[in-house]
Design a protein around this motif. Structure first.
Motif, PDB file in Angstrom:
ATOM      1  N   LEU A   1      38.180  34.394  35.166  1.00  9.30           N
ATOM      2  CA  LEU A   1      38.166  36.005  34.957  1.00  9.30           C
ATOM      3  C   LEU A   1      36.902  36.641  35.178  1.00  9.30           C
ATOM      4  CD1 LEU A   1      40.091  37.953  33.422  1.00  9.30           C
ATOM      5  CD2 LEU A   1      39.051  37.113  31.104  1.00  9.30           C
TER       6      LEU A   1
ATOM      7  N   ARG B   1      36.886  37.328  38.623  1.00 10.07           N
ATOM      8  CA  ARG B   1      37.670  38.301  39.150  1.00 10.07           C
ATOM      9  C   ARG B   1      36.849  39.957  38.809  1.00 10.07           C
ATOM     10  NH1 ARG B   1      42.567  39.104  41.015  1.00 10.07           N
ATOM     11  NH2 ARG B   1      43.353  36.974  40.544  1.00 10.07           N
ATOM     12  N   MET B   2      36.113  39.773  37.591  1.00  4.07           N
ATOM     13  CA  MET B   2      35.744  41.014  37.279  1.00  4.07           C
ATOM     14  C   MET B   2      34.620  41.452  38.091  1.00  4.07           C
ATOM     15  SD  MET B   2      36.206  40.563  33.139  1.00  4.07           S
ATOM     16  CE  MET B   2      35.428  41.553  32.384  1.00  4.07           C
TER      17      MET B   2
ATOM     18  N   SER C   1      38.129  42.447  42.403  1.00  2.00           N
ATOM     19  CA  SER C   1      38.175  43.415  41.407  1.00  2.00           C
ATOM     20  C   SER C   1      39.086  44.633  42.214  1.00  2.00           C
ATOM     21  CB  SER C   1      37.181  43.899  40.691  1.00  2.00           C
ATOM     22  OG  SER C   1      36.241  44.277  41.504  1.00  2.00           O
TER      23      SER C   1
ATOM     24  N   SER D   1      42.552  43.729  42.220  1.00  2.00           N
ATOM     25  CA  SER D   1      43.211  43.083  40.874  1.00  2.00           C
ATOM     26  C   SER D   1      44.221  44.260  40.593  1.00  2.00           C
ATOM     27  CB  SER D   1      42.198  42.704  40.029  1.00  2.00           C
ATOM     28  OG  SER D   1      41.475  41.464  40.531  1.00  2.00           O
TER      29      SER D   1
ATOM     30  N   TYR E   1      44.249  40.793  35.106  1.00  2.00           N
ATOM     31  CA  TYR E   1      43.289  40.394  33.879  1.00  2.00           C
ATOM     32  C   TYR E   1      44.000  40.175  32.802  1.00  2.00           C
ATOM     33  CZ  TYR E   1      40.275  43.123  36.994  1.00  2.00           C
ATOM     34  OH  TYR E   1      39.219  43.582  38.061  1.00  2.00           O
TER      35      TYR E   1
END
Lengths: 256, 234, 633
Positions: free
Chosen positions: B129, B132-133, B139, B142, B147
């Motif tokens: 997570l 990804r952020m 991001s 996404s 999320y």
């Protein structure tokens, strides 16, 4: 050769030994009151029962092993058979579970394994394995009072009539099962009316298989007759159409 | 709370599990139906089946392909998936529940393994997570559900861990258990309708990609030759 | 044009729901799904699905007879749908039968094991053969689409007349033989329905029903696809059905008069009401409707008239099939929601296949315009995947499958929680014995009392021997008796209540109080009861063998408990009268009490008695030590 059971209601003390002997012989499991059971004590795990009636009358209920059984006629695959010894036996390997036998029985005897996902029809088989070898059923063997006895059907009938003759007034002058619906292999002597054992108080002496016999015998005639009738009808109509076609030629037959 | 728990474990679970199972079968069949229809319309029926199969298998082991570019992501993802699948299916308590209700049981995880796998799944989920952020390209690509899914997947693992390993009093236990069961049910319902459907659609993805190139015949080869990579796979 | 699609979605919903319920039936058996009983072994599935289904499919042979045999060519548009309905009807009957049969995987046994005396055997064979004939009769229609099967099609077409003739002959047999099935039950079937000519009545009513089913189905399918209704054909069918119904009515009246049952018709009983309404709905009203030319031509009247015959004749089949036996067998039966669901599901599945065939093959002379294949409809958008689903054809597929999945899941959720063995057990609460020094035990609650001198037993056995009879399981009552936990002797009892211990309103203790830290939390690794409740004395407790999942009946439990001990003591003390029934059963049942007994609640106990086997008992008392240890672990 046909064997039978004679139960004398006046002698029965309701000790239930026949019930437990039956359970043990046939490896029946513990019984539990279920919502689908009838109120006569018989169930998939109880092939014989004692019905208690006011005045200390104990009536043992079990399959009547009719001489001309409705269930045997009904079964489409012949899973139920009347043997020479008199027992009506059940072959679970043939059964497909249609329950027509249960519908056909005038005494409402056959029971079903409703709680099983592989259910069978269950009823008294007159301890067929035992009587085949000259032994007697577990219930009659264990009875301490001689209230229910096993033997040749004709001899049992003689005994029954003798008892009635010797004790005037003790019994109702009738051997239950002698002639009803063609006779049964389980006979009763009684001082009370036993007609509650069947769905109808007047069963009559006509064997139940005879009710369907005319219909079944006319099957081939209906089959051929209907075929002939249809062919004949078709021939007549075609002939008529041809005639009218000849009269006005311009109308052609449609393609079917 | 007890009756709520009973409801969530009984009827609600059967509802959601049936939706998941049949829903996955449904989208799988629909996908195949769609592929079949596309294949019938494709101008070029000559499909490189072997290539499709081998490439599909390659994607099953992401280490091979992605590792080159993003080794950490790839490893974490693989480990996360292992925990995600193995723990719920082979957890002793879960198998016991199956055995109690339908009488079927299978091999179970040893106690310690379950403990460490749960922790590792939680850790890797958080790591993914974060990745990804904070990774720009990730991001950018996404969506919201990307999320939300890791968070949603974390809930049953954390609550399950609390219930199985911590010494809590009954009120907390039942609260965590209810959360555990409810979040699990929510996941079951969402699986066939969201991106988690890749669990059954993945084997078909390569077929879909390949067919897409086949509508005007020989598009794939034309593209390749334009890019001066004649004969290469698309 | 959403009419077709909405109908299909509803049908898919019902089918999905029924599929889940059907799964339930095959896993848990008939007892868990149906309300069938030993006195009512045939219920809705036979009455409606099989008896009604076969009768509803009669349109096939009636229409083929009219078209091919009687050469009434104007009925051509109705023949193919009628044959299709018949074929699907028989498939539905077989499907419904698979649910109803106890051993459905043995359905083929009729092919190898013969009993030619049985009417059911004949029906079974006719249905098998006729289904095959219908398939051959109908298959030229789908084969038409594929040119490569032209040879097979031509071959089948050549023999079409033979198939038709065979189909009519077979139908005549089994439509009437369905009536013969009930000839063997003169004592069970209500006299108003029982008749020696039941087969003839069944055949006549099947012909009438067949005609009207074709009419009804034509009206319904044309409404569904918004086509112009075939009013003139229905009108002609109506004209014909008046004749058939009149013959049927005359036969019925003569039959009732000849049997002298006219008084029963008018005696105001429940059956007489059912009989009269059946006659009016299925015969008299339709005759009126279809014999007045003005009404016959009116489409609304056609709807009503044809539906009345369809409904009334199916009602007749249900009446004969068991409904009117209830007052004689004294049983009460209402189909369970699961039975109704499965019946509806079978019908829905058949309807879906019907609609599919109608849309894809040349059933009507003009193929219906498939509402989903209109060229200019926009592709539909799927919100879950954010994708345009392309052709409306594919989009409708996703909708239908979603409907199926969702309703299946709801069906699964509604599946009864009760396990197989817990199903159907009657609730009979257990109560404690009355009295203090001399207890009166009323096990069966039939006032067949046993007098039990409690004090004398204590005196003989000693004060410390409570455990010989008492359970000793509840903490504060060390001498507690069976009824305190076994409130219903037949229901399973959880003697360690985990939920109670682990709830805030109960014992409110933390997990690790009982479960050892760092291992799997389960009963094996948990502490023993004695660790927290030192007063529990399992070692001295007498457990009456834990059979299966429930406690045995009160009577059985006491017979085992008392009689086995009595046998041992009789040998020890050489007092043989201890083993006699009357040593305990002293209190006689009063005749007056007995007359007021409800047999229903008393007899099952009374008859499930198992008298203890002394040899077994002796072995058991040796074994019980091991058992106790097991329980303690």
């Amino acid at each position: 050769m046909s064997k039978a059971i004679l139960t004398d209601i006046t002698k029965c003390i309701g000790c239930l030994k026949c019930v437990s002997a039956c359970k043990e012989t046939n490896n029946l499991e513990m019984d539990v009151p279920r919502i689908w059971q009838k109120n006569d004590g018989l169930s998939a795990e109880n092939w014989t029962s004692i019905i208690q009636k006011p005045g200390n009358h104990f009536i043992r209920k079990q399959c009547r092993h009719c001489l001309e059984p409705a269930c045997v006629t009904a079964c489409p695959v012949g899973a139920l058979q009347k043997t020479n010894e008199g027992a009506v036996v059940y072959d679970s390997d043939k059964c497909l579970g249609c329950r027509y036998c249960m519908m056909a029985c005038p005494y409402g005897i056959p029971r079903y394994d409703w709680d099983q996902s592989v259910p069978y029809v269950r009823k008294c088989i007159l301890c067929f394995d035992k009587i085949k070898n000259g032994d007697q059923p577990a219930c009659t063997k264990i009875c301490p009072e001689g209230a229910t006895i096993f033997g040749d059907r004709n001899e049992l009938l003689k005994i029954a009539h003798n008892r009635i003759a010797e004790n005037p007034g003790k019994y109702i002058n009738k051997v239950w099962g002698e002639n009803e619906i063609g006779g049964t292999s389980v006979l009763y002597l009684s001082d009370i009316d036993l007609s509650f054992l069947s769905y109808n108080t007047h069963l009559g002496n006509k064997p139940l298989p005879e009710t369907t016999e005319p219909a079944m015998k006319s099957v081939p005639f209906a089959f051929v007759g209907m075929g002939g009738f249809m062919l004949g009808l078709n021939w007549i109509i075609r002939r008529r159409m041809e005639l009218s076609k000849n009269q006005n030629e311009d109308r052609g037959n449609k393609d079917e | 709370m007890e009756s709520w728990l009973e409801f969530a474990k009984g009827p609600l679970f059967r509802l959601t599990f049936a939706i998941m199972l049949l829903g996955l079968i449904r989208i799988f069949m629909l996908d195949i139906w769609g592929i079949y229809k596309a294949y019938r319309k494709a101008g070029d029926k000559n499909m490189p089946w072997k290539l499709v199969l081998s490439r599909g298998l390659e994607w099953f082991f992401p280490v091979n392909r992605v590792a080159r570019n993003r080794p950490f992501y790839s490893t974490f993802s693989t480990l996360f998936h292992i925990g995600l699948l193995v723990v719920p299916i082979f957890l002793y308590a879960h198998v016991k529940q199956w055995e109690k209700s339908i009488g079927i049981s299978w091999i179970t995880l040893p106690f310690d393994w379950a403990y460490w796998l749960t922790i590792s799944t939680i850790v890797f989920a958080i790591a993914l997570l974060m990745g990804r952020m904070f990774n720009k390209s990730s991001s950018f690509l996404s969506r919201k559900q990307d999320y939300l899914w890791p968070i949603l997947l974390l809930i049953p693992f954390i609550t399950g861990f609390v219930c199985a390993h911590l010494n809590v009093n009954p009120t907390y236990y039942q609260f965590f258990m209810l959360m555990h069961v409810l979040s699990g049910n929510l996941i079951f319902i969402l699986i066939p309708f969201t991106k988690i459907a890749h669990c059954v659609l993945m084997p078909l993805s390569q077929v879909v990609c390949t067919i897409a190139w086949k509508f005007p015949p020989e598009t794939d080869e034309a593209v390749c030759s334009t890019l001066n990579k004649k004969g290469a796979a698309v | 044009m959403n009419r077709v699609q909405n109908t299909k979605i509803i049908l898919w919903l019902i089918t999905g729901f029924a599929a889940a319920v059907g799964l339930n039936r095959f896993i848990f058996g008939l007892g868990a799904t149906t309300n069938l009983t030993d006195s009512t072994p045939w219920g809705l599935w036979i009455g409606f699905d099989v008896m009604g289904g076969v009768a509803l499919a009669a349109g096939g042979f009636v229409m083929t007879a009219i078209f091919y045999i009687m050469k009434r060519e104007e009925f051509h548009p109705l023949v193919k749908p009628a044959v299709l309905t018949a074929f699907l009807g028989y498939m539905a009957v077989i499907l419904g039968l698979l649910f109803d049969l106890g051993l459905p995987w043995n359905i083929w046994h009729m092919i190898i094991f013969w009993n030619p005396h049985s009417p059911l055997f004949e029906v079974g064979w006719c249905v098998m053969l006729y289904s095959a004939v219908l398939l051959l009769e109908f298959s030229p229609v789908p084969l038409e689409k594929y040119s490569r099967y032209a040879k097979i099609r031509n071959f089948l077409m050549k023999f079409r007349f033979v198939f038709v003739l065979l189909g009519i002959m077979l139908s005549t047999l089994h439509q009437s033989s369905l009536g013969s099935l009930f000839l063997i039950m003169p004592f069970k079937l209500h006299p108003l329905w029982y008749s020696n000519i039941l087969p003839i009545q069944f055949f006549l009513s099947a012909v009438a029903l067949g005609l009207m089913m074709v009419a009804f189905e034509s009206l319904a399918s044309h409404w569904l696809y918004k086509r112009k209704p075939e009013t003139s054909l229905v009108e002609k069918l109506g004209k014909t059905v008046v004749w058939v119904l009149s013959i049927y009515l005359i036969v019925k009246i003569i039959d009732i008069l000849a049997a002298g049952e006219i008084t029963i018709v008018l005696n105001g009983s429940w059956e007489s009401f059912v009989f009269i309404s059946e006659i009016f709905i299925s015969i008299i009203f339709p005759i009126i409707i279809f014999s007045v030319p003005k009404m016959r031509r009116n489409i609304k009247a056609q709807w009503i008239g044809s539906f009345m015959v369809v409904f009334g004749m199916v009602f007749n089949r249900i009446n004969v099939g068991g409904l009117t036996m209830l007052s004689i067998t004294g049983d009460s039966y209402t189909p369970s929601w699961m039975e109704i669901t499965i019946s509806l599901g079978v019908v829905s599945a058949a309807a879906l296949v019907f609609l599919f065939v109608i849309e894809h093959f040349n059933i009507w002379d003009l193929k219906p315009q498939d509402p989903e294949s209109l060229p200019h409809t926009a592709p539909s958008f799927d919100y879950s995947s954010h994708a345009w689903l392309g052709t409306p054809d594919a989009a409708s597929l996703t909708k239908f499958s979603l409907a199926f999945v969702l309703s299946f899941a709801v069906g699964m959720a509604l599946m009864p929680e009760k396990k197989l063995h817990g199903k159907g057990i009657e609730e009979i609460t257990v109560s404690r014995a009355s009295g203090i020094e001399r207890l009166l035990i009323n096990g069966n609650k039939d006032d067949n009392l046993v007098e039990f001198p409690h004090k004398e037993h204590i005196a003989r056995l000693g004060e410390d021997q409570c455990a010989q009879c008492h359970h000793l399981t509840l903490p504060r009552f060390i001498e507690n008796s069976c009824w305190e936990c076994h409130t219903n002797m037949y229901k399973p009892v959880d003697y360690f209540k985990h939920n109670w211990h682990a709830s805030s309103s109960g014992a409110n203790i933390k997990c690790d109080n009982c479960h050892v830290e760092g291992v799997q939390r389960e009963s094996k690794s948990a502490k023993n009861c004695v660790d927290c409740h030192p007063k529990y004395d399992f070692n001295n407790a007498r457990f009456i063998g834990s059979q299966k999942y429930f406690a045995i009946s009160y009577t059985d439990a006491f017979h085992q408990l008392c009689v086995s001990c009595h046998f041992i003591k009789a040998d020890e003390l050489n007092k043989q009268n201890l083993t006699e029934c009357k040593s305990c059963h002293k209190v006689k049942i009063h005749d007056q009490v007995a007359e007021n007994l409800k047999w229903k609640t008393t007899l099952p106990h009374f008859n499930s008695v198992i008298l203890p086997n002394i040899e077994k008992e002796k072995n058991q008392s040796e074994m019980s030590k091991d058992e106790k240890e097991n329980i303690n672990n």
